[in-house]
Write an enzyme that holds these catalytic residues in place. Structure first.
Site, short mmCIF file in Angstrom:
data_model
loop_
_atom_site.label_atom_id
_atom_site.label_comp_id
_atom_site.label_asym_id
_atom_site.label_seq_id
_atom_site.Cartn_x
_atom_site.Cartn_y
_atom_site.Cartn_z
N LEU A 102 -37.63 16.97 -20.85
CA LEU A 102 -38.90 17.68 -20.69
C LEU A 102 -39.96 16.78 -21.31
O LEU A 102 -39.79 16.29 -22.42
CB LEU A 102 -38.88 19.00 -21.47
CG LEU A 102 -38.41 20.27 -20.76
CD1 LEU A 102 -38.59 21.47 -21.68
CD2 LEU A 102 -39.16 20.51 -19.47
N ASP A 103 -41.06 16.54 -20.59
CA ASP A 103 -42.12 15.69 -21.11
C ASP A 103 -42.64 16.22 -22.45
O ASP A 103 -42.59 17.44 -22.68
CB ASP A 103 -43.28 15.61 -20.11
CG ASP A 103 -42.89 14.84 -18.85
OD1 ASP A 103 -41.94 14.03 -18.93
OD2 ASP A 103 -43.53 15.05 -17.81
N PRO A 104 -43.14 15.36 -23.32
CA PRO A 104 -43.60 15.80 -24.65
C PRO A 104 -44.59 16.96 -24.61
O PRO A 104 -44.53 17.87 -25.43
CB PRO A 104 -44.25 14.54 -25.23
CG PRO A 104 -43.55 13.41 -24.57
CD PRO A 104 -43.24 13.89 -23.17
N GLU A 105 -45.52 16.96 -23.63
CA GLU A 105 -46.55 18.00 -23.61
C GLU A 105 -46.08 19.29 -22.92
O GLU A 105 -46.84 20.24 -22.79
CB GLU A 105 -47.83 17.48 -22.96
CG GLU A 105 -47.75 17.20 -21.49
CD GLU A 105 -47.05 15.89 -21.13
OE1 GLU A 105 -46.93 15.61 -19.92
OE2 GLU A 105 -46.62 15.15 -22.04
N VAL A 106 -44.83 19.29 -22.45
CA VAL A 106 -44.27 20.49 -21.80
C VAL A 106 -43.38 21.22 -22.80
O VAL A 106 -42.55 20.61 -23.47
CB VAL A 106 -43.44 20.09 -20.56
CG1 VAL A 106 -42.80 21.33 -19.91
CG2 VAL A 106 -44.31 19.35 -19.54
#
Length: 308
Positions: free
Chosen positions: A42-46
């Protein structure tokens, strides 16, 4: 302190600002166990559901990764970014100068449901010639990206569009359920294009993965508390729960002798119809997953052994 032995699946609620690898690193320390793996980044900002496999459960990572995912997010039209999300630099702008009707937006979203071809974003972990696309992107290089077939089961608007007069953009929230390998960022960009505007995904939360939802999840802080109170085992889901939807067949002693050695078996002896993977159990334990043989018609072969 020594390392603790534990097996199971821990549905983690990943908070924003952390990579999936950060979560694994922290969990190894909190759980005092080395065998920890996540089920797809999962991307850091998600933020959202990130099933974590612990101990013997690391053998089933690929099956959790293969499951459908659900997300809730926000699309902003009128601007495009390098990364297709809010972390990138603006690269295109077309002021939203007309009112989009709800019917127009909803029809464009409905048209994206089903099977389609998607090109992954340059800022992604897809590998081309042994390097991840984001490695090329960071150097300002563009390479040909492999197309992939994706499946979108459900894509709907869940808020009224909001117009932002200061930068002449428009945003609304959406809900999507999709199959393995779908980039929701790219869905947002493609939806914008269908409506005639550059676009990016301005926010995203994963609400389901591996059959788990937010109500199943613990945060890192809650995991640490469960460890401190010695109740962590109560929060681990059994490995077998991954296979709840699979067909299961109990083996007799004769077949068990063949399966334990990874034998290729004639399908007709066991099944009239077998379209996908099937699980074999012996003495009530899952011992192997078999699937149709890719080159020998009428035979099945092991896909994964769970003998230990």
């Amino acid at each position: 302190m020594g390392y603790k032995y534990m097996d199971g699946i821990l549905p983690l609620w990943k908070e924003r600002g952390m990579t999936s690898h950060d979560c694994v690193f922290k969990l190894r320390k909190i759980l005092k166990t080395k065998k920890v793996g996540h089920t797809g980044t999962l991307d850091p900002e998600v933020d959202g559901v990130l099933p974590i496999c612990i101990g013997k459960a690391t053998k089933v990572v690929e099956f959790l990764t293969d499951t459908d995912k659900a997300y809730e997010g926000e699309i902003t039209i009128g601007v495009a970014t390098t990364t297709e999300d809010s972390q990138g630099e603006p690269i295109a702008k077309t002021p939203v100068d007309r009112t989009l009707s709800l019917a127009e937006i909803d029809a464009a979203m409905e048209a994206m449901v089903g099977e389609s071809i998607q090109v992954p974003p340059m800022y992604s972990a897809v590998k081309v010639n042994g390097k991840r696309l984001y490695e090329y992107a960071r150097k300002g290089l563009t390479v040909e990206r492999p197309q992939r077939t994706i499946q979108v089961m459900h894509f709907e608007r869940i808020s009224e569009p909001v117009y932002h007069a200061e930068d002449e953009t428009m945003s609304w929230c959406f809900r999507v359920t999709c199959g393995k390998g779908t980039y929701v960022r790219t869905l947002a960009v493609d939806l914008g294009a269908a409506l005639g505007y550059p676009a990016y995904m301005s926010s995203l939360t994963r609400t389901m993965s591996g059959g788990f939802t937010q109500t199943d999840c613990l945060t890192l802080q809650q995991v640490a508390e469960a460890m401190a109170n010695d109740v962590i085992d109560e929060n681990l889901k059994p490995i077998d729960s991954v296979f709840a939807s699979y067909r299961q067949v109990a083996l007799d002693d004769e077949l068990w002798d063949k399966v334990r050695n990874g034998a290729v078996l004639p399908k007709v002896e066991l099944f009239e119809v077998m379209d996908g993977p099937v699980l074999f159990t012996y003495q009530s334990k899952i011992v192997a997953m078999y699937e149709p043989h890719p080159t020998k018609a009428g035979y099945i072969k092991p896909r994964k052994m769970f003998l230990s």
